[in-house]
Design a protein around this motif. Structure first.
Motif, PDB file in Angstrom:
ATOM      1  N   LEU A 171       0.858  -1.186   0.000  1.00 55.29           N
ATOM      2  CA  LEU A 171       0.000   0.000   0.000  1.00 55.29           C
ATOM      3  C   LEU A 171       0.892   1.234   0.000  1.00 55.29           C
ATOM      4  O   LEU A 171       1.727   1.404   0.889  1.00 55.29           O
ATOM      5  N   GLY A 172       0.699   2.102  -0.974  1.00 54.50           N
ATOM      6  CA  GLY A 172       1.607   3.226  -1.136  1.00 54.50           C
ATOM      7  C   GLY A 172       2.772   2.825  -2.005  1.00 54.50           C
ATOM      8  O   GLY A 172       3.916   3.243  -1.783  1.00 54.50           O
ATOM      9  N   ALA A 173       2.496   2.025  -3.015  1.00 51.84           N
ATOM     10  CA  ALA A 173       3.559   1.444  -3.836  1.00 51.84           C
ATOM     11  C   ALA A 173       4.197   2.428  -4.799  1.00 51.84           C
ATOM     12  O   ALA A 173       5.225   2.118  -5.401  1.00 51.84           O
ATOM     13  N   GLY A 174       3.632   3.615  -4.958  1.00 55.04           N
ATOM     14  CA  GLY A 174       4.162   4.551  -5.940  1.00 55.04           C
ATOM     15  C   GLY A 174       5.271   5.439  -5.439  1.00 55.04           C
ATOM     16  O   GLY A 174       5.915   6.123  -6.225  1.00 55.04           O
ATOM     17  N   ALA A 204       5.583   1.693 -14.297  1.00 56.51           N
ATOM     18  CA  ALA A 204       6.841   1.390 -13.617  1.00 56.51           C
ATOM     19  C   ALA A 204       6.673   0.227 -12.651  1.00 56.51           C
ATOM     20  O   ALA A 204       7.584  -0.602 -12.503  1.00 56.51           O
ATOM     21  N   LEU A 205       5.522   0.122 -12.008  1.00 52.32           N
ATOM     22  CA  LEU A 205       5.296  -0.959 -11.050  1.00 52.32           C
ATOM     23  C   LEU A 205       5.147  -2.306 -11.759  1.00 52.32           C
ATOM     24  O   LEU A 205       5.643  -3.328 -11.281  1.00 52.32           O
ATOM     25  N   LEU A 206       4.470  -2.308 -12.893  1.00 54.50           N
ATOM     26  CA  LEU A 206       4.375  -3.547 -13.669  1.00 54.50           C
ATOM     27  C   LEU A 206       5.745  -3.951 -14.208  1.00 54.50           C
ATOM     28  O   LEU A 206       6.108  -5.131 -14.229  1.00 54.50           O
ATOM     29  N   ALA A 207       6.528  -2.953 -14.612  1.00 51.43           N
ATOM     30  CA  ALA A 207       7.878  -3.245 -15.093  1.00 51.43           C
ATOM     31  C   ALA A 207       8.758  -3.800 -13.981  1.00 51.43           C
ATOM     32  O   ALA A 207       9.683  -4.584 -14.237  1.00 51.43           O
ATOM     33  N   ALA A 208       8.467  -3.415 -12.739  1.00 50.73           N
ATOM     34  CA  ALA A 208       9.227  -3.925 -11.594  1.00 50.73           C
ATOM     35  C   ALA A 208       8.837  -5.352 -11.233  1.00 50.73           C
ATOM     36  O   ALA A 208       9.486  -5.969 -10.390  1.00 50.73           O
ATOM     37  N   VAL A 312      13.081   3.595  -9.446  1.00 50.22           N
ATOM     38  CA  VAL A 312      12.231   4.476 -10.248  1.00 50.22           C
ATOM     39  C   VAL A 312      12.569   5.912  -9.848  1.00 50.22           C
ATOM     40  O   VAL A 312      12.411   6.298  -8.693  1.00 50.22           O
ATOM     41  N   LEU A 313      13.046   6.698 -10.786  1.00 47.13           N
ATOM     42  CA  LEU A 313      13.421   8.087 -10.511  1.00 47.13           C
ATOM     43  C   LEU A 313      12.333   9.019 -11.019  1.00 47.13           C
ATOM     44  O   LEU A 313      11.997   9.007 -12.203  1.00 47.13           O
ATOM     45  N   ASP A 314      11.818   9.819 -10.119  1.00 42.56           N
ATOM     46  CA  ASP A 314      10.754  10.762 -10.473  1.00 42.56           C
ATOM     47  C   ASP A 314      11.328  12.006 -11.138  1.00 42.56           C
ATOM     48  O   ASP A 314      11.034  12.306 -12.289  1.00 42.56           O
ATOM     49  N   ARG A 315      12.164  12.727 -10.398  1.00 33.86           N
ATOM     50  CA  ARG A 315      12.784  13.940 -10.917  1.00 33.86           C
ATOM     51  C   ARG A 315      14.145  14.138 -10.249  1.00 33.86           C
ATOM     52  O   ARG A 315      14.406  13.610  -9.170  1.00 33.86           O
ATOM     53  N   THR A 316      14.983  14.921 -10.912  1.00 36.02           N
ATOM     54  CA  THR A 316      16.219  15.371 -10.296  1.00 36.02           C
ATOM     55  C   THR A 316      16.176  16.891 -10.184  1.00 36.02           C
ATOM     56  O   THR A 316      15.578  17.570 -11.033  1.00 36.02           O
ATOM     57  N   TYR A 317      16.810  17.405  -9.130  1.00 32.43           N
ATOM     58  CA  TYR A 317      16.873  18.845  -8.882  1.00 32.43           C
ATOM     59  C   TYR A 317      18.319  19.227  -8.597  1.00 32.43           C
ATOM     60  O   TYR A 317      19.076  18.429  -8.036  1.00 32.43           O
ATOM     61  N   ALA A 334       5.284  12.611  -6.136  1.00 29.75           N
ATOM     62  CA  ALA A 334       6.461  11.968  -6.738  1.00 29.75           C
ATOM     63  C   ALA A 334       6.198  10.492  -7.006  1.00 29.75           C
ATOM     64  O   ALA A 334       5.670   9.774  -6.159  1.00 29.75           O
ATOM     65  N   ARG A 335       6.577  10.028  -8.198  1.00 29.48           N
ATOM     66  CA  ARG A 335       6.480   8.615  -8.554  1.00 29.48           C
ATOM     67  C   ARG A 335       7.879   8.021  -8.448  1.00 29.48           C
ATOM     68  O   ARG A 335       8.710   8.203  -9.344  1.00 29.48           O
TER      69      ARG A 335
END
Length: 343
Positions: A171-174, A204-208, A312-317, A334-335
Motif C-alpha cells: 500500500l503506497g507502492a508509488g 513502472a510498477l508492472l515493469a518492476a 524508479v526516478l521521479d525527478r532530479t533537482y 512523486a512517482r
C-alpha cells in the motif's frame, strides 16, 4: 601509525584543510522553502571519518520531518528549540575526497554510496562503515536513491516474513520506499499486488514485476484480501481496515505515514496502537524504522550492479533547489525517488 595510514592522513589534510564547500542549511525548524545554500567550513577527517564529494543525494520524506521538526516528538533527538545539525540530507553517492587515519579500505577517488551527515552538500562527512564501494557502471543518481529507502524496504520484507510464494500487498507502492519494496519482494519470489493513488505509476510498477496494480483510492474492495503480508508505506488507513486485507496468520507491516497530530503524528500513533494490539490477535502487527547496516547496503549495491534493481526516478533537482525537491516528496506527487544532483 602505519605508513599507509600516515600517507592517507596527510592526503586528507591536504584535501580539506582551510577549504569551504557549498551546503544546504537551516537555523530553525521551518518549511523547506526556508532552506538556503551557504558556504560551510570543512575540517579534516579524523579517526574513521570519510569525506565524500557528493555527485547525487537522495531525497526522502524523512528530510521533510527533519527540516520542519514535525512531529514535534522527534525534537527530543534532533534538538528541542533548534536543530543541532544545521545541514540536511542523509543518502549520498559520489567519490571519496579524503579519509581519516583509521580508514584502511577506502582512498580518495573511490566511488561509494551510502549515508552521511548533511548530505545535501558538495562534500559530506560520514564514516567508513556507512558507505560501500560502488562499481563504475552504476549511475550516481540510481545509487543515491537506495540507501535509506532500500534498507527500509528490506526491513519491511523481513518483518512481514516475505518469501517465495508469499502473496504481498504494498500500500503506497508509488513512492520511494514503495517502488523499491515492490521490486525487492518480486526478487524474493513473492506475488505482489501494488496499490497506489499516484497517477502514471502503474507502468513502472508492472515493469518492476508487480502482478497487478490497483487504484488505492477505489476502496477496500479493489485491494483484495487474504494476503500473507501487507506493507503500508503511506496513508492513515485504520488498523481494523488493514487487518481485513490479511489472511488468518498474515503480517501487517507499518513503514510510516504522514498526517495526524503535530506532536506524535498519525503514523507514530498508529504504530503505537499496533504494538499494543499485537499480543492479543492472530495477525502479526509490526512497525519498521530504517536502521542502516553494512550488510544491507552491500546487498543493495550488488543488486544495482547486477541490474536486478533499478530505482524508479521521479525527478532530479540541482542543489540550490533542495527545498523544492523536499516539497515534491512531501506533496505525495512523486512517482518513485527524487534525487539532487550536485556535481
Amino acid at each position: 601509525m602505519s605508513t599507509t595510514r600516515t600517507t592517507r592522513a596527510t592526503r586528507a589534510t591536504r584535501t580539506t584543510t582551510g577549504t569551504t564547500v557549498r551546503a544546504v542549511v537551516r537555523d530553525r525548524y521551518a518549511g523547506p522553502a526556508d532552506l538556503r545554500v551557504t558556504q560551510r567550513e570543512l575540517p579534516p577527517p579524523t579517526g574513521d571519518q570519510v569525506h565524500v564529494r557528493v555527485a547525487a543525494a537522495g531525497v526522502a520524506m524523512g528530510d521533510w520531518h527533519l527540516v520542519t521538526g514535525l512531529p514535534s516528538v522527534m525534537r527530543l533527538v534532533t534538538g528541542l528549540r533548534a536543530p543541532r545539525e544545521p545541514g540536511v540530507g542523509l543518502d549520498l553517492a559520489g567519490t571519496v575526497a579524503a579519509v581519516g587515519p583509521d580508514v584502511a579500505d577506502l582512498r580518495p577517488g573511490d566511488r561509494v554510496l551510502g549515508c552521511g551527515r548533511a548530505a545535501f552538500a558538495e562534500v559530506a562527512v560520514t564514516r567508513a562503515r556507512r558507505v560501500a564501494a560502488l562499481p563504475a557502471d552504476v549511475p550516481f543518481t540510481a545509487a543515491a536513491a537506495v540507501p535509506t529507502s532500500g534498507t527500509t524496504a528490506l526491513h519491511a520484507l523481513r518483518s512481514g516474513r516475505v518469501q517465495a510464494g508469499s502473496r504481498v500487498l504494498v500500500l503506497g507502492a508509488g513512492g520511494g520506499v514503495g517502488t523499491l519494496a515492490v521490486r525487492l519482494a518480486v526478487l524474493a519470489g513473492a506475488e505482489v499486488t501494488a496499490a497506489t493513488a499516484r497517477a502514471g505509476a502503474a507502468g513502472a510498477l508492472l515493469a518492476a514485476g508487480a502482478t497487478a496494480v490497483v487504484d488505492r483510492s477505489a476502496g477496500p474492495a479493489a485491494l483484495g484480501s487474504g494476503y500473507d503480508a501487507v506493507l503500508v508505506t503511506g496513508g492513515l488507513t485504520p488498523l481494523r481496515d488493514l487487518r481485513r486485507l490479511l489472511g488468518p496468520r498474515g503480517s501487517l507491516v507499518l513503514v510510516g505515514a504522514e498526517g495526524g497530530g503535530r506532536v506524535l503524528g498519525g503514523g507514530l500513533a498508529r504504530q503505537a496502537r499496533a504494538a499494543a494490539l499485537d499480543p492479543w490477535v492472530r495477525h502479526r502487527l509490526r512497525s519498521v524504522v530504517s536502521r542502516e547496516n553494512p550488510a544491507d547496503l552491500a546487498r543493495l549495491r550488488n543488486l544495482l550492479a547486477g541490474g536486478d534493481l533499478a530505482p524508479v526516478l521521479d525527478r532530479t533537482y540541482p542543489l540550490a533547489e533542495a527545498g523544492a525537491a523536499i516539497e515534491r516528496v512531501a506533496s505525495g506527487a512523486a512517482r518513485g525517488k527524487v534525487v539532487l544532483t550536485v556535481a
